[in-house]
Enzyme design. Structure first.
Site, short mmCIF file in Angstrom:
data_model
loop_
_atom_site.label_atom_id
_atom_site.label_comp_id
_atom_site.label_asym_id
_atom_site.label_seq_id
_atom_site.Cartn_x
_atom_site.Cartn_y
_atom_site.Cartn_z
N THR A 1 -71.52 11.18 -32.98
CA THR A 1 -71.76 12.01 -34.15
C THR A 1 -71.01 13.32 -34.10
OG1 THR A 1 -73.51 12.85 -35.58
CG2 THR A 1 -73.77 13.22 -33.22
N HIS B 1 -77.60 14.39 -29.77
CA HIS B 1 -77.39 12.95 -29.80
C HIS B 1 -76.70 12.43 -28.55
CE1 HIS B 1 -78.58 11.23 -33.66
NE2 HIS B 1 -78.19 12.35 -34.26
N HIS C 1 -44.64 -20.81 -62.12
CA HIS C 1 -45.78 -20.05 -62.63
C HIS C 1 -45.78 -20.07 -64.16
CE1 HIS C 1 -46.14 -18.58 -58.56
NE2 HIS C 1 -47.15 -17.76 -58.89
N ASP D 1 -80.47 12.89 -41.96
CA ASP D 1 -80.70 11.90 -40.91
C ASP D 1 -81.95 11.07 -41.18
OD1 ASP D 1 -78.48 12.48 -39.41
OD2 ASP D 1 -79.50 13.89 -38.09
N GLN E 1 -77.07 18.17 -33.65
CA GLN E 1 -76.16 17.03 -33.49
C GLN E 1 -75.71 16.88 -32.05
OE1 GLN E 1 -75.71 14.74 -36.12
NE2 GLN E 1 -77.41 16.08 -36.69
N ASN F 1 -71.74 4.19 -30.00
CA ASN F 1 -70.87 5.02 -29.18
C ASN F 1 -69.41 4.63 -29.40
OD1 ASN F 1 -70.45 2.66 -27.70
ND2 ASN F 1 -71.92 3.21 -26.10
N GLU G 1 -67.88 14.02 -40.17
CA GLU G 1 -68.95 13.09 -40.53
C GLU G 1 -70.01 13.81 -41.37
OE1 GLU G 1 -72.26 10.25 -38.29
OE2 GLU G 1 -71.40 11.96 -37.24
N HIS G 2 -70.51 14.93 -40.84
CA HIS G 2 -71.46 15.78 -41.57
C HIS G 2 -70.82 17.15 -41.76
CE1 HIS G 2 -73.94 13.17 -38.81
NE2 HIS G 2 -74.56 12.90 -39.94
#
Length: 433
Positions: free
Chosen positions: A237, A262, A421, A362, A259, A214, A328-329
């Site tokens: 989601t 969820h 160096h 999924d 979705q 979450n 996300e998707h």
């Protein structure tokens, strides 16, 4: 049911987003993480009792509970998990990078060595739904990468005497994960990041934490980053669908609902140039939602500010909107869907065509469902085997090879006013003593 946003008349309108963001949640999780660092396992147990309504007898799940959960697992669920594991393992093995040795000059080689993380922590949510598939999505790429030590946490469940959900435990046993903790939320991530050895416990800190959760889990990842590596801020989601008149409105509505199921904070967004499709999808939502098992949370999600039907002038604008939203998707349900998908640069995962729903990803597509949310797909990637690996350069030069290039090193070092160096090269090549 779901609002409409018309970008044809107001192209500057803000895209749908949840009102509560990760930055806000940081103020909650910061003190909690600090408390876990200071008090260790006792703090985690107390937070479990406060937030999950149960105090486990032990944070670590005993082996017999894992074994029993697997023995009691429904054979059909086991078969589904085994298929999901096999498909994901196939893609992970194909994506695993190999060590590469490059000869840049005679006697001079640079090897890019692929090294697995030594210890990782996997987070599996268990709030509104026991996400057994997330056990697979986290564990398989870690195992393919060659990670030697894996710890997994999932929230304690009051109905199971403070243990994580038995299906989650069964999946752990199926995959050979025996270090499992009954801990959820931000406190679980803090336990993984800090460990508990310094406070008298037995949990060793990890190098990387992965897994969705979450908004507070996402905030904990941001807070702990630096102490530990993270995959991405995978919070509540979200799905976006680009669709035109060729799309089946029943399919589109079902995917938006899937979705929203969820979490009440889940985001469902349709981007379309078609008023007719928008009307048809709205009608399908009104038909399908009342019959859904989780009607209440679905309705809350669809009615929230994070969800909308976004009307655009054409598919060109739809692509621009999708890239700005960085879902996300992202589903593409249009004519010539593959061509539209090829123009997408910002998305966690892209699902092409009417027969490739997000639900497939999924569980059993062979892709990973742990993906960046809240617009983070513009800079972050979904979880893969690469997340569990590091690249280490191994540089080997012979004396002749160093002599051949040494003067360039000295010149560049002097140009940066770092003469020592250059001297480290010169002392070897005889230029300085």
């Amino acid at each position: 049911m779901i609002r409409r946003l018309d970008l044809r008349t107001d192209p500057t309108a803000e895209l749908p987003r949840a009102q509560q963001d990760v930055e806000h949640a940081l103020h909650v999780v910061g003190p909690l993480c600090d408390d876990v660092r200071a008090r260790g396992e006792e703090a985690v147990l107390e937070y479990g009792e406060r937030f999950d309504g149960v105090r486990p007898a032990s944070l670590r799940v005993a082996p017999e509970y894992l074994e029993k959960a697997l023995a009691d697992l429904d054979p059909a669920i086991r078969a589904g998990l085994e298929e999901s594991i096999a498909r994901l393992r196939t893609t992970c093995e194909a994506e695993l990078e190999q060590t590469v040795v490059t000869t840049v000059a005679p006697g001079a080689t640079v090897e890019r060595r692929i090294v697995p993380m030594q210890r990782v922590g996997l987070y599996v949510p268990g709030g509104l739904a026991p996400l057994v598939s997330t056990v697979v999505m986290n564990t398989v790429p870690a195992q393919v990468a060659g990670v030697g030590s894996i710890a997994l946490t999932s929230p304690p469940q009051a109905e199971f005497d403070g243990l994580p959900h038995p299906t989650i435990l069964a999946a752990c046993a199926l995959l050979g994960i025996d270090e499992v903790y009954a801990a959820g939320g931000a406190q679980a991530l803090a336990l993984l990041a800090y460990g508990s050895v310094a406070t008298g416990g037995s949990v060793q800190p990890v190098d990387l934490v992965t897994g969705p959760g979450n908004i507070y889990v996402a905030a904990a990842k941001r807070y702990l980053q630096g102490t530990v590596a993270i995959d991405s801020e995978a919070g509540p989601t979200e799905i976006a669908v680009i669709a035109d008149d060729t799309a089946d409105p029943a399919f589109v509505a079902a995917d938006l609902i899937s979705q929203s199921e969820h979490d009440p904070m889940a985001a469902s967004v349709l981007v379309t140039p078609s008023d007719a499709l928008a009307d048809a999808v709205t009608a399908e939502l009104e038909r399908q939602v009342p019959t859904a098992t989780h009607q209440a949370r679905i309705s809350t999600s669809l009615a929230g500010p994070q969800s909308a039907i976004v009307l655009v002038a054409d598919l060109d604008q739809a692509v621009d909107v999708a890239n700005a939203y960085a879902a996300e998707h992202l589903e593409i349900q249009t004519a010539e869907a593959a061509g539209v998908a090829a123009r997408i640069v910002n998305a966690g995962a892209i699902f092409v065509g009417a027969w490739t729903p997000v639900s497939l990803g999924d569980y059993a597509a062979g892709s990973n469902h742990v993906l960046p949310t809240a617009g983070c797909a513009c800079h972050s990637s979904g979880l893969s085997v690469r997340a569990f690996c590091k690249n280490v350069h191994v540089v080997t030069y012979t004396e002749a090879a160093l002599r051949e290039v040494g003067h360039h090193v000295e010149v560049l070092a002097n140009a940066e006013d770092l003469p020592s160096h250059g001297a480290a090269v010169g002392i070897r090549t005889g230029r300085t003593r």
